[in-house]
Enzyme design. Structure first.
Site, mmCIF file in Angstrom:
data_model
loop_
_atom_site.group_PDB
_atom_site.id
_atom_site.type_symbol
_atom_site.label_atom_id
_atom_site.label_comp_id
_atom_site.label_asym_id
_atom_site.label_seq_id
_atom_site.Cartn_x
_atom_site.Cartn_y
_atom_site.Cartn_z
ATOM 1 N N GLU A 140 25.351 15.510 -21.981
ATOM 2 C CA GLU A 140 24.638 14.249 -21.820
ATOM 3 C C GLU A 140 24.910 13.380 -23.047
ATOM 4 O O GLU A 140 24.708 13.820 -24.183
ATOM 5 C CB GLU A 140 23.142 14.525 -21.665
ATOM 6 C CG GLU A 140 22.236 13.316 -21.809
ATOM 7 C CD GLU A 140 22.622 12.149 -20.905
ATOM 8 O OE1 GLU A 140 22.729 12.341 -19.693
ATOM 9 O OE2 GLU A 140 22.833 11.031 -21.452
ATOM 10 N N ASN A 165 20.129 9.179 -21.851
ATOM 11 C CA ASN A 165 19.187 10.163 -22.382
ATOM 12 C C ASN A 165 19.122 11.323 -21.397
ATOM 13 O O ASN A 165 19.530 11.178 -20.224
ATOM 14 C CB ASN A 165 17.784 9.545 -22.563
ATOM 15 C CG ASN A 165 17.289 8.827 -21.329
ATOM 16 O OD1 ASN A 165 17.272 7.597 -21.262
ATOM 17 N ND2 ASN A 165 16.905 9.578 -20.314
ATOM 18 N N ALA A 216 10.730 5.876 -5.727
ATOM 19 C CA ALA A 216 10.759 5.563 -4.291
ATOM 20 C C ALA A 216 11.969 6.241 -3.641
ATOM 21 O O ALA A 216 13.094 6.082 -4.114
ATOM 22 C CB ALA A 216 10.821 4.055 -4.081
ATOM 23 N N HIS A 275 20.490 -0.428 -8.847
ATOM 24 C CA HIS A 275 20.986 0.393 -7.738
ATOM 25 C C HIS A 275 22.456 0.078 -7.463
ATOM 26 O O HIS A 275 22.786 -0.412 -6.397
ATOM 27 C CB HIS A 275 20.181 0.111 -6.462
ATOM 28 C CG HIS A 275 18.721 0.443 -6.557
ATOM 29 N ND1 HIS A 275 17.787 -0.029 -5.665
ATOM 30 C CD2 HIS A 275 18.036 1.228 -7.425
ATOM 31 C CE1 HIS A 275 16.588 0.444 -5.981
ATOM 32 N NE2 HIS A 275 16.708 1.199 -7.057
ATOM 33 N N ASN A 316 25.112 7.091 -7.255
ATOM 34 C CA ASN A 316 25.053 5.980 -6.305
ATOM 35 C C ASN A 316 26.438 5.373 -6.059
ATOM 36 O O ASN A 316 26.687 4.781 -5.011
ATOM 37 C CB ASN A 316 24.092 4.907 -6.827
ATOM 38 C CG ASN A 316 22.705 5.467 -7.067
ATOM 39 O OD1 ASN A 316 22.308 6.444 -6.432
ATOM 40 N ND2 ASN A 316 21.960 4.870 -7.990
ATOM 41 N N THR A 347 18.554 6.678 -4.750
ATOM 42 C CA THR A 347 18.685 7.954 -5.477
ATOM 43 C C THR A 347 18.614 9.172 -4.561
ATOM 44 O O THR A 347 19.408 10.106 -4.705
ATOM 45 C CB THR A 347 17.602 8.046 -6.574
ATOM 46 O OG1 THR A 347 17.693 6.867 -7.367
ATOM 47 C CG2 THR A 347 17.798 9.258 -7.449
#
Ligand code: FAD
Length: 499
Positions: free
Chosen positions: A36, A112, A123, A433, A467, A479
């Protein structure tokens, strides 16, 4: 750090976590290394920081992006300039005095452990109609069911109240006619665990990983390049974000889940440059507004003390009006709040319950909407600097006009817009998105980057996720769909490794 692993996962967001969890569950003996680029923010692995107390949360959010020197704001604006949302940073700082729909000035990212899902609002709607990837058929539905399981998605995040039931009924009267039961107005499927209190416990990457044992997560480490020969990735070059120290890890397979802008960046840096790489960039135009409900007396009026809170904590419910063609090619979220997460002049003194009424539309997909990478300039992570070329088409503008017009007409049944809070289009990139840049395709025809198992065309052991893989024009939050595609990909990869 191991110098030899079965699978390297690049990126620790929900999609990287899905690869790790699914691989581990199907083949527990596999060694998995996850790198990461950013730091660990919390003790839990990639926990959603919205579960923290406000003060700790602010502190963690600042730590996530302090190095950028950028201002963040819940409303996406500060001092008349664009600001990124807490926990994210803008790809480039831009003044949007001109056309804020060109070049995607609000494009942002997180770096992060947990990726953007350390900050997300959870959502998880199911795509419908043309949002779906038709060529995946029933395999997608099965994978989506697994995705909502991994993310802990529920329709019962908030306790139903008299006010929420009344709002649901009003919206149902306006929108439900002609819709099948699963596409009617309903509580938003949210990734969380109800707590019996006003707010649920929000899911993060820790939820997806569960009790993953054999996963090593190395923060502050950038995967700079994949080394490959004859369609096989055999190693990866990793670099300490702050030390610049590099070393090489040998791999049997790689899953790159570094978001829709940085997954193509890593492929580009590695000399993997299929013609569709970075193209078909597809954001969801986002329209927001805020209404005072016409019925009074149920929600506590917003007061001055609340203004200091994180306004997302004032949620009391979220309703979903699903995308449903041909009449409603939009995804709508109606959030019940004491006061509002967008700037509403006068809301703090208005004694009526507030809802924010937000809508995403689809975007016409074009290859010329794209992210490009420099061969000479590097970004703060030592990766090829990106530039975004993006704009709305005539059709997009017509869709947006229609969306706004319908919002005004349909809001009539519910309440009154605050002065200055009629539907407005946010600067391009605000949705967070971004899709299409490493899109999936059914055949290797140059218009896609990976196959239906998310494996890069021409490679045996290189999988991608996020995505960016979604090839369709969606309006719903993506997602859960990206997690579903990673479930399919991980299944394919496990079978290959086990063979
Ligand atoms: P990310 O979560 O972005 O993770 C990618 C990670 O890869 C990053 O941490 C990055 O640092 C790392 N990385 C990149 N390049 C490298 C490299 N070369 N080497 C090592 N690491 C690298 N989506 C929804 O569906 N519903 C919502 O309600 C919703 N709300 C949101 C609200 C907010 C405030 C935010 C910020 C996002 C929201 N999103 C929502 C978007 C959602 O969080 C993202 O769609 C999701 O996190 C994408 O997952 P990912 O794993 O593909 O990428």
């Amino acid at each position: 750090m191991d110098t030899d692993v079965d699978v390297l996962v690049v990126g620790s967001g929900p999609v990287g976590a899905t690869f790790a969890r699914e691989l581990h569950e199907a083949a527990p003996h596999l060694t998995i290394l996850m790198v990461e680029a950013g730091p660990r923010l919390t003790d839990g692995v990639g926990a959603n920081v919205r579960n923290l107390d406000l003060e700790d949360r602010r502190c963690v959010q600042r730590r996530a992006t302090a190095w950028t020197g950028q201002t963040t704001s819940d409303t996406g604006r500060a001092d008349g300039h664009l600001a990124s949302r807490p926990g994210t940073f803008l790809v480039r700082t831009a003044d949007v005095s001109g056309d804020d729909q060109t070049g995607m000035p609000a494009a942002a990212m997180s770096a992060n452990v947990g990726g953007m899902a350390a900050h997300w609002t959870c959502a998880c709607p199911r795509p419908g109609g043309s949002e779906r990837i038709a060529f995946l058929g029933a395999a997608f539905d099965k994978a989506f069911d697994r995705a909502i399981d991994l993310l802990n998605v529920t329709n019962a995040a908030f306790p139903a109240t008299e006010a929420s039931q009344r709002l649901l009924q009003k919206l149902s009267t306006v929108f439900d006619r002609g819709r099948p039961p699963d596409r009617r107005v309903q509580p938003m499927p949210l990734a969380c665990t109800p707590t019996g209190q006003s707010l649920p416990h929000w899911s993060g990457v820790d939820t997806i990983l569960g009790q993953q044992q054999r996963l090593t997560i190395v923060p502050d480490t950038v995967c700079r390049r994949l080394l490959h020969r004859d369609g096989l990735v055999y190693a990866a070059l990793l670099a300490g974000r702050h030390t610049g120290e590099t070393h090489t890890v040998q791999v049997r397979a790689v899953a790159v889940a570094a978001d829709a802008l940085r997954t193509p960046q890593l492929l580009w840096a590695s000399g993997i440059r299929p013609p569709a790489l970075g193209k078909h960039l597809n954001d969801q135009p986002q329209i927001v507004s805020a209404l005072a409900l016409r019925e009074n007396g149920v929600t506590t009026p917003p007061g001055p003390a609340r203004e200091t809170a994180d306004r997302r904590d004032l949620l009391t419910g979220v309703l979903w009006i699903p995308f449903h063609e041909p009449d409603f090619p939009f995804h709508t979220q109606v959030m019940q709040v004491g006061t509002t997460p967008i700037d509403v002049p006068g809301a703090a003194v208005l004694d009526r319950p507030v809802v924010t009424w937000g809508r995403f539309t689809t975007k016409e997909i074009r290859p010329e909407d794209r992210v490009e990478f420099s061969d000479t300039d590097l970004d703060d992570f030592g990766m090829p600097r990106m530039s975004i070329h993006y704009g709305l088409t005539e059709r997009d503008r017509a869709t947006i006009t229609r969306a706004k017009r319908d919002m005004v007409a349909q809001a009539e049944a519910v309440g009154d817009f605050f002065p200055g809070s009629q539907p407005r289009l946010l600067p391009a990139g605000s949705s967070l998105h971004y899709q299409g840049t490493v899109r999936m395709g059914q055949s290797h025809d140059g218009a896609s980057v990976c196959d239906p198992h998310s494996r890069v065309w021409g490679f045996h052991n290189l999988y991608i996720g996020g995505n960016g893989v979604i090839p369709t024009a969606t309006a719903c939050n993506p997602t859960a769909t990206a997690v579903a595609l990673a479930v399919i990909a991980a299944g394919h990869l496990t079978a290959k490794l086990e063979r």
